[in-house]
Design an enzyme around this catalytic site. Structure first.
Site, PDB file in Angstrom:
ATOM      1  N   SER A   3     -55.592  -7.308 125.199  1.00 57.06           N
ATOM      2  CA  SER A   3     -54.570  -7.465 126.234  1.00 57.06           C
ATOM      3  C   SER A   3     -53.655  -8.627 125.882  1.00 57.06           C
ATOM      4  O   SER A   3     -54.091  -9.579 125.230  1.00 57.06           O
ATOM      5  CB  SER A   3     -55.272  -7.761 127.561  1.00 57.06           C
ATOM      6  N   TYR A   7     -61.182 -13.263 132.761  1.00 57.23           N
ATOM      7  CA  TYR A   7     -60.628 -12.113 132.031  1.00 57.23           C
ATOM      8  C   TYR A   7     -59.897 -12.573 130.768  1.00 57.23           C
ATOM      9  O   TYR A   7     -60.167 -12.085 129.667  1.00 57.23           O
ATOM     10  CB  TYR A   7     -59.664 -11.344 132.945  1.00 57.23           C
TER      11      TYR A   7
HETATM   12  N1  LIG Z   1     -54.520  -1.260 132.740  1.00 58.66           N
HETATM   13  C1  LIG Z   1     -53.898  -2.296 132.214  1.00 58.66           C
HETATM   14  O1  LIG Z   1     -52.799  -2.701 132.638  1.00 58.66           O
HETATM   15  C2  LIG Z   1     -54.508  -2.997 131.024  1.00 58.66           C
HETATM   16  C3  LIG Z   1     -53.761  -4.015 130.401  1.00 58.66           C
HETATM   17  C4  LIG Z   1     -54.315  -4.664 129.293  1.00 58.66           C
HETATM   18  C5  LIG Z   1     -55.580  -4.297 128.843  1.00 58.66           C
HETATM   19  N2  LIG Z   1     -56.284  -3.319 129.485  1.00 58.66           N
HETATM   20  C6  LIG Z   1     -57.611  -2.983 128.952  1.00 58.66           C
HETATM   21  O2  LIG Z   1     -57.708  -1.599 128.772  1.00 58.66           O
HETATM   22  C7  LIG Z   1     -59.092  -1.219 128.797  1.00 58.66           C
HETATM   23  C8  LIG Z   1     -59.271   0.019 129.640  1.00 58.66           C
HETATM   24  O3  LIG Z   1     -58.998  -0.328 130.994  1.00 58.66           O
HETATM   25  P1  LIG Z   1     -58.231   0.619 132.018  1.00 58.66           P
HETATM   26  O4  LIG Z   1     -56.969  -0.049 132.365  1.00 58.66           O
HETATM   27  O5  LIG Z   1     -58.207   2.026 131.537  1.00 58.66           O
HETATM   28  O6  LIG Z   1     -59.172   0.455 133.300  1.00 58.66           O
HETATM   29  P2  LIG Z   1     -60.151   1.454 134.079  1.00 58.66           P
HETATM   30  O7  LIG Z   1     -59.432   2.661 134.514  1.00 58.66           O
HETATM   31  O8  LIG Z   1     -60.801   0.612 135.113  1.00 58.66           O
HETATM   32  O9  LIG Z   1     -61.204   1.862 132.972  1.00 58.66           O
HETATM   33  C9  LIG Z   1     -62.208   0.974 132.552  1.00 58.66           C
HETATM   34  C10 LIG Z   1     -63.348   1.764 131.962  1.00 58.66           C
HETATM   35  O10 LIG Z   1     -64.341   0.803 131.552  1.00 58.66           O
HETATM   36  C11 LIG Z   1     -65.578   1.225 132.100  1.00 58.66           C
HETATM   37  N3  LIG Z   1     -66.491   0.123 132.352  1.00 58.66           N
HETATM   38  C12 LIG Z   1     -66.327  -0.936 133.172  1.00 58.66           C
HETATM   39  N4  LIG Z   1     -67.447  -1.679 133.170  1.00 58.66           N
HETATM   40  C13 LIG Z   1     -68.331  -1.075 132.334  1.00 58.66           C
HETATM   41  C14 LIG Z   1     -69.649  -1.332 131.946  1.00 58.66           C
HETATM   42  N5  LIG Z   1     -70.351  -2.360 132.437  1.00 58.66           N
HETATM   43  N6  LIG Z   1     -70.256  -0.503 131.055  1.00 58.66           N
HETATM   44  C15 LIG Z   1     -69.599   0.575 130.576  1.00 58.66           C
HETATM   45  N7  LIG Z   1     -68.352   0.896 130.944  1.00 58.66           N
HETATM   46  C16 LIG Z   1     -67.732   0.079 131.803  1.00 58.66           C
HETATM   47  C17 LIG Z   1     -65.228   1.901 133.421  1.00 58.66           C
HETATM   48  O11 LIG Z   1     -66.312   2.711 133.812  1.00 58.66           O
HETATM   49  P3  LIG Z   1     -66.515   3.154 135.357  1.00 58.66           P
HETATM   50  O12 LIG Z   1     -65.564   4.306 135.557  1.00 58.66           O
HETATM   51  O13 LIG Z   1     -67.959   3.555 135.405  1.00 58.66           O
HETATM   52  O14 LIG Z   1     -66.168   1.967 136.209  1.00 58.66           O
HETATM   53  C18 LIG Z   1     -64.005   2.696 132.996  1.00 58.66           C
HETATM   54  O15 LIG Z   1     -64.377   3.896 132.357  1.00 58.66           O
HETATM   55  C19 LIG Z   1     -59.845  -2.449 129.291  1.00 58.66           C
HETATM   56  O16 LIG Z   1     -60.446  -3.109 128.206  1.00 58.66           O
HETATM   57  C20 LIG Z   1     -58.752  -3.316 129.890  1.00 58.66           C
HETATM   58  O17 LIG Z   1     -59.068  -4.693 129.871  1.00 58.66           O
HETATM   59  C21 LIG Z   1     -55.768  -2.661 130.560  1.00 58.66           C
END
Ligand SMILES: NC(=O)c1ccc[n+]([C@@H]2O[C@H](COP(=O)([O-])OP(=O)(O)OC[C@H]3O[C@@H](n4cnc5c(N)ncnc54)[C@H](OP(=O)(O)O)[C@@H]3O)[C@@H](O)[C@H]2O)c1
Length: 352
Positions: free
Chosen positions: A176, A204
């Site tokens: 990120s 974070y």
């Molecule tokens: N969205 C943004 O703006 C953004 C920006 C920068 C970076 N990111 C990064 O992108 C990545 C994906 O995030 P996203 O935005 O797609 O969010 P998301 O929709 O919340 O997806 C996160 C995923 O991680 C899983 N997860 C969370 N805790 C876990 C655990 N303890 N063990 C196994 N799986 C776990 C969740 O599973 P559950 O469904 O079971 O909760 C979900 O499948 C993350 O690393 C995040 O930091 C996102």
């Protein structure tokens, strides 16, 4: 981006900067690839897993909610057949809970026992409990640090034998731009010493910086002959479940800015690009053979190589983060060297 550049500017400009990208990418057949995608039950990970599978890759959804993954697979297969495709998607789910290092070891052991090559590991799963109190995993580590850095680090190292078995492979870390505002004290990775006050934003951003620093050292330690490229990336600001814990006002801001915020289809482009673009290994090799390179390949939300933060260039701190990480995840300090030599390593976790 420098530390003082506004994150707001980055959000407002991201669509313009990425306007040259196709959505979704037109992918060549990927039947030769086996890919593990962590956290693929929602958001960026779910879109990444589906697109890779639709291009023919063998995809393993590494998830904590197996039922949700099976429901998604069912939906995707149904749509796939309805679109006239004769063969099913080659996709399956395996249990992995990053809040448990035992679970990471169990997953890795089960995978390595297959004795098959792993071409792409996408460390996508992440958490941001915005505004939440400081919480600890069953292993005693601050939860953001464990889910976003420690557990993916353990997974990457334990899967090295399978990644080496593929002649060319990639470790992709969904990081990120928040790592630019992060700070890691290797002696206080859990932020418990009282020297700094914990906030979820600190938790974070520090976890994301720790991930970049750890992978910068892995980049230097992994011999080129292993054929493994290590990549960190920014997906951009993406409308996903990651906003579910955000205060209502910020959730509303995300929803009110649909033009500026990426959809998951847009947010997964830098993951798909890093996992499949044929130029990545050459680019990585060039970086790796340059003695002056300190940081591993970092791919921006526009799918261009970019710089990691100034703090991530701090070699001394990065080495301390590496040492501390390896200690916290229960591996010997010469883990990489031993695994590259084909030896076994024992992890303190995974015995339960
Ligand atoms: N969205 C943004 O703006 C953004 C920006 C920068 C970076 N990111 C990064 O992108 C990545 C994906 O995030 P996203 O935005 O797609 O969010 P998301 O929709 O919340 O997806 C996160 C995923 O991680 C899983 N997860 C969370 N805790 C876990 C655990 N303890 N063990 C196994 N799986 C776990 C969740 O599973 P559950 O469904 O079971 O909760 C979900 O499948 C993350 O690393 C995040 O930091 C996102």
């Amino acid at each position: 981006m420098k530390k003082n550049d506004g994150l707001g500017d980055y959000i407002l400009l991201q669509r313009m900067m990425a306007s040259h990208l196709q959505t979704p990418f037109h992918l060549p057949p990927l039947n030769h690839l086996t890919c593990i995608v962590t956290g693929s039950t929602s958001g960026i990970g779910s879109e990444t897993a589906r697109q890779l599978a639709e291009a023919g890759a063998h995809v393993v959804m590494a998830v904590r909610n197996i039922k949700a993954a099976h429901e998604l697979i069912q939906q995707w297969q149904t749509k796939w057949y309805a679109s006239g495709e004769g063969f099913p998607l080659n996709i399956q789910a395996m249990e992995l809970d990053l809040l448990s290092l035992d679970s990471v070891v169990r997953f890795s052991n089960a995978w390595n026992a297959r004795l098959t090559p792993l071409h792409v590991l996408i460390n996508n799963a992440g958490m941001f409990a915005m505004g939440g109190a400081q919480n600890f995993s069953e292993d005693g580590y601050e939860q953001h640090m464990q889910v976003n850095h420690l557990a993916p680090a353990l997974l990457s190292l334990l899967l090295l034998p399978s990644l080496i078995r593929a002649s060319r492979s990639r470790i992709i870390n969904v990081n990120s731009v928040m790592h630019y505002v992060g700070f890691v004290d290797p002696n206080d990775m859990n932020v418990i010493s009282g020297k700094r006050k914990f906030s979820s934003l600190r938790g974070y951003s520090s976890s994301k910086l720790a991930q970049v620093m750890f992978n910068n050292v892995l980049f230097k330690k992994l011999p080129l002959e292993t054929g493994i490229s290590v990549v960190c990336l920014s997906p951009g600001a993406v409308q996903t479940n990651v906003t579910r814990d955000l205060p209502r006002v910020i959730q509303d801001l995300y929803s009110a800015l649909p033009y500026f915020i990426f959809s998951p289809q847009e947010g997964c482009r830098s993951s798909i690009f890093s996992a499949t673009n044929p130029q990545i290994p050459q680019h990585y090799q060039k970086l790796r053979t340059n003695e002056k390179s300190v940081c591993t390949l970092f791919v921006s939300q526009n799918c261009k190589p970019t710089n990691c933060s100034e703090e991530a260039h701090n070699i001394k701190t990065a080495n301390r983060v590496w040492e501390k990480t390896v200690e916290l995840i229960g591996l010997p300090s010469d883990t990489v060297e031993r695994l590259v030599d084909g030896e076994d390593v024992q992890c303190r976790y995974g015995t339960h």
